[in-house]
Scaffold this active site. Structure first.
Site, short mmCIF file in Angstrom:
data_model
loop_
_atom_site.label_atom_id
_atom_site.label_comp_id
_atom_site.label_asym_id
_atom_site.label_seq_id
_atom_site.Cartn_x
_atom_site.Cartn_y
_atom_site.Cartn_z
N ASP A 2 -25.82 -48.95 59.78
CA ASP A 2 -25.77 -48.87 61.23
C ASP A 2 -24.44 -49.42 61.77
O ASP A 2 -23.86 -50.33 61.18
CB ASP A 2 -26.94 -49.70 61.81
CG ASP A 2 -27.31 -49.23 63.20
OD1 ASP A 2 -26.73 -48.23 63.68
OD2 ASP A 2 -28.18 -49.87 63.82
N HIS A 19 -18.34 -42.25 61.72
CA HIS A 19 -19.07 -41.72 60.57
C HIS A 19 -18.11 -41.43 59.40
O HIS A 19 -18.44 -41.68 58.24
CB HIS A 19 -19.84 -40.45 60.94
CG HIS A 19 -20.90 -40.70 61.99
ND1 HIS A 19 -21.76 -41.76 61.93
CD2 HIS A 19 -21.21 -40.02 63.13
CE1 HIS A 19 -22.58 -41.73 62.99
NE2 HIS A 19 -22.26 -40.69 63.73
N LEU A 113 -26.02 -45.87 37.70
CA LEU A 113 -26.66 -46.12 39.00
C LEU A 113 -27.49 -44.91 39.46
O LEU A 113 -27.03 -43.77 39.37
CB LEU A 113 -25.55 -46.39 40.03
CG LEU A 113 -25.97 -46.52 41.49
CD1 LEU A 113 -26.64 -47.87 41.72
CD2 LEU A 113 -24.75 -46.39 42.41
C1 FPP Z 1 -25.74 -45.06 62.02
O1 FPP Z 1 -24.72 -45.57 62.87
C2 FPP Z 1 -25.17 -44.11 61.06
C3 FPP Z 1 -25.56 -42.81 60.91
C4 FPP Z 1 -26.64 -42.18 61.69
C5 FPP Z 1 -24.87 -41.92 59.92
C6 FPP Z 1 -24.58 -42.48 58.58
C7 FPP Z 1 -23.63 -41.63 57.84
C8 FPP Z 1 -22.59 -42.08 57.08
C9 FPP Z 1 -22.32 -43.51 56.82
C10 FPP Z 1 -21.63 -41.13 56.48
C11 FPP Z 1 -21.94 -40.33 55.27
C12 FPP Z 1 -22.99 -40.74 54.35
C13 FPP Z 1 -23.30 -40.09 53.18
C14 FPP Z 1 -24.34 -40.67 52.31
C15 FPP Z 1 -22.65 -38.84 52.72
P1 FPP Z 1 -24.84 -45.26 64.43
O2 FPP Z 1 -24.20 -43.93 64.68
O3 FPP Z 1 -26.25 -45.39 64.86
O4 FPP Z 1 -23.96 -46.41 65.05
P2 FPP Z 1 -24.19 -47.16 66.45
O5 FPP Z 1 -25.50 -47.90 66.32
O6 FPP Z 1 -23.03 -48.09 66.52
O7 FPP Z 1 -24.18 -46.13 67.53
#
Ligand code: FPP
Length: 222
Positions: A2, A19, A113
């Site tokens: 997050d 992201h 892993l």
């Molecule tokens: C949450 O942060 C994150 C996500 C919904 C996306 C996670 C994706 C990645 C880390 C990239 C790629 C991953 C893989 C496994 C290929 P948020 O957007 O909710 O952040 P915020 O709470 O600050 O708005």
């Protein structure tokens, strides 16, 4: 994982840049887990609720997943990683489903892993899905036991997680592995996912080492 959006916002960048940067943390954490001989790593990348985000962001994330699977395949194979995807694949484009299946097949015998990526995953979905699978298997004739529920959950190949790490400051489980986290140690950090590096992971692991896991027993019984 997050905090990608906030990481980007702090830098006056669009959320998708967060992201992209978050993907670098994914690589770092995978590498570090391999070095430390951690056998299982499960990443929550997209929840069943994340479809409610703006279409542009959802589309971006879907292409990021697809591209990452394509681009990182050879590295995962080379590094002996067993790749698994957990989550409801029904709404994914066929191309993505095929790529996932192909990578799972190519890495199924790997002994390093086990990397599970949760996309379109929800703990409640997983439990209901497991119950339905059990009913189908037994033609609804056998009562459900804990053992056969576990056998039908998406993570049926892995032990329950020892540690949950949630970045980004929120202190909740948000419908992740709700069944499996019953006895997991929970670790919450303010660090935003794109800033989560080797040092941050080590801090979490040191904190985990200090915990006493009693599983209902007393300290003296351990
Ligand atoms: C949450 O942060 C994150 C996500 C919904 C996306 C996670 C994706 C990645 C880390 C990239 C790629 C991953 C893989 C496994 C290929 P948020 O957007 O909710 O952040 P915020 O709470 O600050 O708005």
């Amino acid at each position: 994982m997050d905090g990608n959006g906030r990481w980007a916002k702090k830098r006056l960048m669009p959320r998708i840049s967060g992201h992209k940067k978050g993907l670098e943390s994914v690589r770092t954490v995978i590498t570090q887990c391999q070095k430390l001989n951690i056998p299982f790593l499960t990443l929550f990348a997209f929840s069943t609720e994340n479809w409610l985000r703006p279409t542009q962001e959802v589309n971006f994330l879907m292409s990021l997943f697809q591209e990452s699977i394509k681009k990182e395949s050879s590295a995962l194979i080379k590094h002996n990683v067993r790749f698994k995807l957990i989550g409801d694949r029904k709404p994914f484009p066929k191309k993505l489903v095929d790529k996932i299946k192909e990578l799972e097949k190519l890495t199924e015998k790997n002994t390093g892993l086990t990397l599970s990526v949760a996309i379109n995953y929800g703990g409640r979905w997983d439990i209901v899905n497991a119950v339905n699978r059990h009913q189908k298997e037994t033609l609804s004739k056998k009562p459900l036991t804990q053992k056969n529920l576990i056998q039908n959950l998406s993570l049926n190949y892995a032990p329950d997680p020892d540690l949950l790490i949630r970045t980004g400051g929120e202190k909740r489980i948000s419908n992740f592995l709700i069944w499996q986290f019953s006895y997991s140690e929970l670790y919450f950090t303010e660090t935003l996912w794109p800033d989560f590096n080797e040092r941050a992971l080590m801090t979490a692991l040191f904190e985990f080492q200090k915990r006493e896991r009693r599983y209902g027993k007393t300290s003296e019984q351990l």
